[in-house]
Design an enzyme around this catalytic site. Structure first.
Site: not given
Ligand SMILES: *[C@@H]1O[C@H](CO)[C@@H](O)[C@H](O)[C@H]1NC(C)=O
Ligand SMILES: *[C@@H]1O[C@H](CO)[C@@H](O)[C@H](O)[C@H]1NC(C)=O
Length: 448
Positions: A17, A114, A145, A327, A329, A344, A349, A352, A367-368
């Site tokens: 986050h 946040d 949500h 790594a 990423q 996941h 991720s 990206e 979560g989401d």
């Protein structure tokens, strides 16, 4: 340097986050030299920011520690730590804001937070300044949500589990079981679930809701959420709008290993983010699938999880596989030899992967992530979820073959490329994300 404005930034110090929020603040600060940003995070933040400062010029960002709410020697779970932190809030933040205001002699003229930190709404209201919440996930989960009340009403009425939530614009293919569990407050009254519910109630009072995504990925949701908030500003993908130029830390030799892979898009990259390791039996199933297929793979696997690999696996796959504990990423996904991301489905991720044009196999956890996986497979059609929700050997082989090489998987590979182009267009000079970023700059630059 004399600053004419002071902006407070409230971070949520868990998972991934705080880093995207800091990336946002860095980007804002580069265009607003007269504004001082105070970044409030739990203790590790100071060292994070100041160690990175050597290489960039963020003289107008300063980190302040807030108490994370844990007792001395705390060794509980991730979820307990989240609960304790939320209990300590907002007192911990208020204290730190006062310290920062005193230090530079300027009251805050805006609070960026946040989005989870819904109480920033009240702190801003008390001071008569704008509240700009940053949603660190996708617009699809934000929308889910926002419709919490409607979902709960519909859920109470019928056999809903395998029905789609057709009443939510842009999510008509999503089923109840794909939704973030925090929406079902009655079954899951965790501190985080209550926090998100309070966020949902407060968001319409914000001056602008900001997220690291781009409008074109979810046009229907974007249109709907624009009608619900004063400003709904997709300003990403930030990795495309403000790419990092510094050389990545590649202590494990991932990039040099990728250089040696001669076939383009042939490598499977596997990572489940910073918080999660799959259960042992799934690690075994995934290993067996990789061994059977003999496709090159780069697996970012935490050291403690390595113990669950089947015996002899490392030796048997040495010629085509590489396992590392960490790594870089972004650079890995951007490498021409990488053709698939087993993930996941955390939003960073997924984004990206999209920004690099790499299709995905999804194994979501919490979560989401489940909703992101559903969107990947059925809305954007840029990947598949593993059948049954977890890795089994034959299901995993099937999914890998499907996305990497099958004729049907060709569409997936093309779709992710098209979506990448849309993302690139959004951050061009006249693109939607660039325009939204300018709007955001105007909002935060307004004097109190
Ligand atoms: C924020 O705090 C958390 C927990 O202390 C830490 O892991 C993270 O690196 C910090 N992030 C930033 C951007 O300061
Ligand atoms: C943060 O780190 C800097 C540099 O090491 C130090 O000067 C400053 O006092 C620290 N601030 C806090 C609040 O810990």
């Amino acid at each position: 340097m004399a600053f004419h404005l002071h902006i407070g930034v409230l971070a949520f110090p868990f998972g991934t986050h705080a880093a995207p929020l800091l990336a946002l603040v860095r980007r804002l600060s580069a265009s607003t030299p007269g504004i001082r940003f105070s970044f409030f995070n739990s203790s590790a933040s100071n060292s994070t920011i100041f160690s990175a400062r050597v290489s960039d010029s963020c003289d107008n960002i300063r980190a302040y520690d807030v108490w994370d709410g844990t007792p001395e020697g705390f060794s509980g779970s991730h979820f307990e730590a989240v609960g304790l932190f939320l209990n300590a809030s907002p007192g911990n933040f208020e204290k730190a804001i006062e310290v920062a205001e005193g230090e530079i002699g300027l009251k805050v003229s805006c609070l960026i937070s946040d989005a989870f930190l819904y109480f920033a709404c009240d702190l801003a209201e008390k001071r008569g300044v704008p509240w700009v919440p940053f949603w660190t996930a996708a617009s699809s989960s934000l929308s889910a949500h926002i419709y919490t009340d409607a979902i709960q009403n519909a859920e109470g009425s019928a056999e809903t589990a395998d029905k789609p939530v057709s009443f939510i614009p842009g999510l008509s293919m999503v089923h109840f079981t794909d939704l973030p569990p925090e929406i079902f407050l009655d079954k899951n009254p965790s501190p985080l679930a209550l926090t998100i519910y309070n966020m949902v109630k407060n968001l319409p009072k914000s001056t602008a809701v900001v997220l690291n995504s781009f409008e074109e990925i979810d046009p229907i949701i974007t249109k709907d959420l624009k009608s619900k908030f004063q400003h709904f500003l997709n300003i990403g993908p930030s990795i495309l709008s403000s790419p990092t130029s510094t050389n990545p830390d590649d202590e494990n030799g991932c990039l040099s290993w990728l250089e040696k892979q001669t076939r383009p898009k042939s490598v499977i990259y596997i990572s489940f983010g910073t918080v999660i390791s799959p259960p042992g039996n799934e690690i075994v199933a995934l290993s067996e699938a990789l061994e059977a297929l003999k496709l090159p793979f780069l697996w970012s696997l935490k050291d403690h999880a390595k113990k669950t690999l089947p015996q002899g696996f490392l030796e048997k796959t040495r010629d085509f596989g590489k396992i590392v504990s960490w790594a870089p990423q972004l650079q890995v996904l951007g490498h021409s030899s990488v053709g698939l991301f087993v993930t996941h489905c955390g939003w960073n991720s997924v984004l990206e992967s999209i920004s690099s044009g790499v299709p995905m196999i999804c194994r979501p956890f919490f979560g989401d992530q489940k909703l992101n996986g559903k969107m990947v497979e059925d809305a954007w059609k840029i990947g598949v979820r593993v059948k049954g929700g977890g890795f089994g050997k034959s299901e995993t082989i099937e999914a890998l073959n499907y996305v990497m090489s099958s004729e049907a998987g060709k569409e997936i590979r093309e779709n992710v490329h098209k979506l990448k182009e849309k993302a690139e267009n959004a951050v061009k000079l006249e693109g939607s994300s660039t325009k939204n970023f300018k709007t955001l700059l105007q909002i935060i630059s307004a004097p109190k």
